[in-house]
Structures are given as C-alpha cells and as structure tokens.
Design an enzyme around this catalytic site. Structure first.
Site, PDB file in Angstrom:
ATOM      1  N   THR A  74      18.258  43.566 -36.799  1.00 35.54           N
ATOM      2  CA  THR A  74      17.537  42.907 -37.545  1.00 35.54           C
ATOM      3  C   THR A  74      18.164  42.137 -38.795  1.00 35.54           C
ATOM      4  O   THR A  74      17.726  41.381 -39.169  1.00 35.54           O
ATOM      5  CB  THR A  74      16.703  43.664 -38.261  1.00 35.54           C
ATOM      6  N   HIS A  96      20.050  38.955 -37.865  1.00 32.97           N
ATOM      7  CA  HIS A  96      19.084  38.019 -37.829  1.00 32.97           C
ATOM      8  C   HIS A  96      18.611  37.455 -38.462  1.00 32.97           C
ATOM      9  O   HIS A  96      18.455  36.226 -38.337  1.00 32.97           O
ATOM     10  CB  HIS A  96      17.400  39.029 -36.768  1.00 32.97           C
ATOM     11  N   GLU A  97      18.125  38.155 -39.785  1.00 32.45           N
ATOM     12  CA  GLU A  97      17.614  37.764 -40.935  1.00 32.45           C
ATOM     13  C   GLU A  97      19.398  36.811 -41.069  1.00 32.45           C
ATOM     14  O   GLU A  97      19.067  35.723 -42.259  1.00 32.45           O
ATOM     15  CB  GLU A  97      17.245  38.567 -42.039  1.00 32.45           C
ATOM     16  N   THR A 142      21.418  26.066 -26.509  1.00 36.74           N
ATOM     17  CA  THR A 142      20.336  27.324 -26.355  1.00 36.74           C
ATOM     18  C   THR A 142      18.453  26.643 -25.769  1.00 36.74           C
ATOM     19  O   THR A 142      17.941  25.751 -26.013  1.00 36.74           O
ATOM     20  CB  THR A 142      19.204  28.410 -27.186  1.00 36.74           C
ATOM     21  N   GLY A 174      11.790  42.049 -42.003  1.00 38.95           N
ATOM     22  CA  GLY A 174      12.023  41.235 -42.868  1.00 38.95           C
ATOM     23  C   GLY A 174      12.016  39.847 -42.841  1.00 38.95           C
ATOM     24  O   GLY A 174      11.271  39.425 -42.116  1.00 38.95           O
ATOM     25  N   ASP A 186      14.433  24.443 -31.859  1.00 41.51           N
ATOM     26  CA  ASP A 186      15.753  24.953 -32.616  1.00 41.51           C
ATOM     27  C   ASP A 186      16.993  24.267 -33.320  1.00 41.51           C
ATOM     28  O   ASP A 186      17.723  24.406 -34.114  1.00 41.51           O
ATOM     29  CB  ASP A 186      16.324  26.854 -32.272  1.00 41.51           C
ATOM     30  N   HIS A 218      14.345  30.153 -35.324  1.00 44.17           N
ATOM     31  CA  HIS A 218      14.358  31.155 -34.389  1.00 44.17           C
ATOM     32  C   HIS A 218      14.186  30.646 -32.695  1.00 44.17           C
ATOM     33  O   HIS A 218      13.960  28.431 -33.121  1.00 44.17           O
ATOM     34  CB  HIS A 218      12.661  31.609 -33.857  1.00 44.17           C
TER      35      HIS A 218
END
Length: 498
Positions: A202, A205-206, A233, A166, A228, A215
């Site tokens: 997916t 995520h997209e 994170t 994707g 990011d 990312h």
C-alpha cells in the site's frame, strides 16, 4: 476485501478548492510529457529520500512499533530498486519493461531543527478513524503537522475508516498536506499488518502517486478511454482485485492483457511486484521537476553481499537463492562480470571454471563465506569511509579509540589515496571473510571493483562499531581485511602508475 485508494478523490477535491492547484498540475504534467519524449534525468544514479513517519493513534494497537516501521522502509527499498524477491514472478511478456526506479528511502536522522531523531513522531488522538479529508495531517484536527515537504517525505500512519487503505497527494498540492497516508493494518509486514495487505505494497502504491504515477487503468471507471500517461502499461478497463491469473484480457489488449501485477493496480499485496520503465521515467521527471528539492543523489552500485551458508552460494540481495549477481538481475545462474556467457561459475584466477574458488579458500572445494553481519547499505546510510568524501570530524580520530581499546596498530590508520581525493579514516568492527581473488592478471577495472567491495564492507564495520558491537575477534578480522585492502590498493596504484 478490496483495495481502496483515496488519491483520485483528494486530487478532485484539491482541483475544486485550492487556487492554483490546477495550473501547477498542468505544469507538472507538461514536464512529465516532455521528459517521456526526451529523457534527460538531472539526477544521476539513485535518489535517497528521508522519510518521517507520523504515527497517530487512539488506542495502543494503533501505536505501531519500530519493527513494523522498519519493515515498511525495507519493502520500499526493495520495490523501488526492483530487488523484491517476487520480481521473478513478472510474466515473460512484461519482463522487458520491468525497471529499477532508482529511488531509496531512509528514516530521517535529523528533524527540521537539526536535532537527532529516529524519523518517527507519535501523536495520541481522539479521532476514531480518519478519512481522506487530510485531518490526520494537522495537530488542530487530531493529527500531526507535516515536516517541511521539500525536505521530507511525510508518511502518516493511523486508523483509516470505511475500508480506506491509503491515499496520497500528487505533486503540485499544498505543502502542509503533502505526503501519503496509510492505515495501520496495511503498513509494513509485521505488527498490525493484516492480510491480504500485509506486504507493505500500500505504501509502495501511494508513494507511486506521490511521485506522479496514476492508477494503471486511467481512472475512467471500467471504460477503456482512461490513460495513466505511461506508454508501456497496456490500456485496461477498471482495476483488478484479489490475485488474478495471467492473462486478464480487457480493452482488446490481448494476448498479454492487463498488467495487473503493477504496483499501481488494485490487486492484493502478494500479486503486485512491478514498476515499468515508463513509470520510472515519470517518477524521475517528478524528482527532476516538482520534487527537485527532496532527497540526495547516491551511487546505485551493485551490492554484493554474502551470508554464512556453507552449502549454497547465496547473495544477500538475492533472497530467493538463484545464484546471480546484482548486475544480472534476471539471470537464473551464477554469472560474473568476467564470464559474460554465464555458463560456469568461475573467476579470473580460475580460467578453467571447474570450481568456485576464493583467495581465502585455496582448496576451492566449497564456496563459502563468513557472515558479514552487516545491514543492507542500500537502506542504512554508510557512516564512512567514502574515499572521496571523508567525514571531516573523523579525520583526526585515533584508531585506538575506534578499536574499542585494542592496541593501536601503529599510527593513524588510513586508506590509500588511490588518486581520488586524499586519505580517509578507517573504523573497524564485525567479522568478515575476504572477497578478494588472486588478481595477477586482472585489469584496473577489476581492481576498482574489488576495492569498491572492500570499501563497502569497511563501511559496514564502521556502522557496527558505531552501534557498539565491537569484539576483539571482530577487530582482528577487520584489521586483516584492511591489510588486504591496503595491499590491493598498492597494487592498483603501481599498475596505474600513480
């Protein structure tokens, strides 16, 4: 098999080819940077975003069915509301930063011209595998044109070539290509969805990219210098793949290591189940800034749902059966608002806490409910009633018509005013068992919670009735519920002096 996302390549292409894109991206990042340091979300509560799914297929197998599409919407609503069943797998070290993104999704019910739609378009193509060149987003190149990007999240589902799962377009790009693309074998949880990308992650995520998430490793290859732009994170080297074992230490980020279970890593679907508070801030900044036109604000609420299970007290929004309330997302025991310590299962009318007991189960020997049969109101729009915003078209609706021919109980059936903007209509359907308690000592707050629960179930009745699923027994049970609701409303108004 390794997850492959084309978002960064699309971003680089747009930087080279689209005038003004670099400047708009800089403005988006500046807004996100300011929001991270002085959070001031303009959107209170949750945001519900209408989705149009453009299915572009060459052969029948690629023309995915409605069940597969709906399974994907369900995954998005679980993941972005942190109601996914596997959220408890987040390592303890990262649990404090796990967060509800306060974003919900629904298939569009009206097309750009206002006509009714199921939120899906279907296009037959001669293209045997698209790439990340955006050809799938145009009818002129074998795909389907986008719907207005300021009103809809466009999702294209097609066969992507070269192992591409994707890709998405960050905020700031051209409107005619705005949205996300997912290959049909990684979309939803059924139909053509294939392991290890068959849990709908997916699209999660997209859409994270579409809401301006990067990312998690910072897109610097396998180095430790990428970012990011999210503080909570950990810095990590390149992407993780497969199903890693905690911890995976890189870039000196021990002892906890990489946050490989984050939706924005490259692990298999079964291994990703986390957004962080910092990522939520960034997504909310996108909704307040470049995507401020899309979606509508709705109350997040705590959705207490029951299923018919005579042995175990089970809540619909707690699929792993750990006995917990939605307002206590990490508890492992049944805990109620008036029992903050959470050491026993008890209600206000049972101060000793020796039994879980409900009004319609006076013996209190078992905690059980009838199956309310409803669908999750976090996913399906509630037709009515919303006490403060009754649908105008329904105000004059006679209850006899709404009850499928069952005798009129006597005059228009309306909800109590409750001092919140006037009466609203009421439509019945489906069986239900009361969730009320004997609240003689309950305060106004408890009454309001109970009334909100009633309203929620009543809304489920409305949806079921609208779907044509009304039976006589259902209508009788619904009328009983409404009587209880009315009585409780009267008590509330009396106690509140209204």
């Amino acid at each position: 098999m390794v997850r492959t996302c084309g978002t960064e390549r699309v971003h680089e292409r747009l930087m080279r080819e689209v005038p003004g894109y670099a400047e708009r991206r800089a403005a988006v990042e500046n807004h996100a940077w300011r929001s991270a340091r002085a959070p001031s979300a303009a959107r209170a509560g949750c945001t519900r975003i209408p989705v149009v799914v453009h299915v572009v297929s060459r052969v029948a197998a690629e023309d995915i069915g409605m069940a597969q599409i709906e399974s994907q919407i369900a995954v998005l609503n679980a993941d972005f509301r942190r109601r996914n069943a596997d959220r408890t797998l987040v390592p303890a070290a990262f649990m404090p930063v796990a967060a509800d993104a306060r974003i919900e999704f629904e298939l569009a019910s009206a097309d750009p011209s206002g006509a009714p739609t199921d939120g899906v378009t279907r296009t037959t193509t001669t293209v045997n595998g698209f790439t990340d060149d955006d050809a799938v987003k145009s009818a002129g190149t074998g795909g389907a044109d986008a719907w207005p990007a300021d009103r809809y999240l466009n999702v294209w589902v097609c066969r992507l070539a070269g192992g591409l799962l994707g890709y998405a377009q960050f905020p700031g790009g051209p409107a005619e290509t705005d949205g996300v693309v997912v290959t049909h074998t990684a979309f939803g949880t059924t139909g053509t969805a294939a392991a290890p990308f068959n849990l709908g992650r997916t699209a999660t995520h997209e859409i994270g990219h579409w809401l301006n998430l990067r990312h998690i490793w910072g897109d610097d290859g396998t180095g430790c210098s990428g970012d990011d732009f999210v503080a909570d994170t950990p810095n990590q080297a390149g992407p993780n793949t497969g199903t890693p074992t905690f911890p995976v230490v890189t870039c000196g980020n021990g002892p906890d290591g990489d946050m490989f279970m984050n939706y924005m890593d490259y692990t298999d679907d079964v291994a990703m189940f986390l957004f962080t508070a910092g990522q939520v801030t960034r997504m909310q900044a996108a909704l307040d800034g470049p995507r401020s036109a899309i979606g509508r604000s709705v109350a997040c609420g705590t959705k207490l749902k029951f299923t018919d299970e005579p042995v175990t007290l089970k809540f619909r929004d707690d699929p792993i059966d750990t006995l917990k309330r939605a307002d206590d997302p990490i508890a492992t025991i049944a805990k109620f608002r008036d029992d903050p310590v959470g050491t026993v299962n008890k209600f206000r009318d049972d101060p000793v806490g020796t039994a879980v007991k409900f009004r319609d189960d006076p013996v209190g020997t078992a905690a059980k409910f009838l199956d309310d049969g409803g669908t999750d109101p976090r996913i399906d729009p509630i037709k009515q009633p919303a006490l403060d915003k009754p649908p105008i078209a329904d105000l004059a609706k006679a209850p006899a018509a709404d009850l499928g021919g069952i005798p009129d109980p006597g005059g228009p059936v309306q909800q109590p005013d409750l001092g919140r903007g006037g009466p609203a209509p009421f439509v019945l359907a489906t069986p239900h068992h009361s969730m009320a308690w004997a609240g003689g000592e309950a305060g106004l707050g408890e009454y309001e919670v109970a009334l909100a629960q009633y309203e929620e179930v009543i809304a489920q009745y409305a949806r079921a009735e609208a779907a044509g699923g009304l039976g006589e027994e259902d209508a009788r049970a619904a009328r009983e519920l409404y009587d209880e609701y009315s009585r409780l409303g009267e008590e509330y108004r009396r106690l509140a002096g209204r």
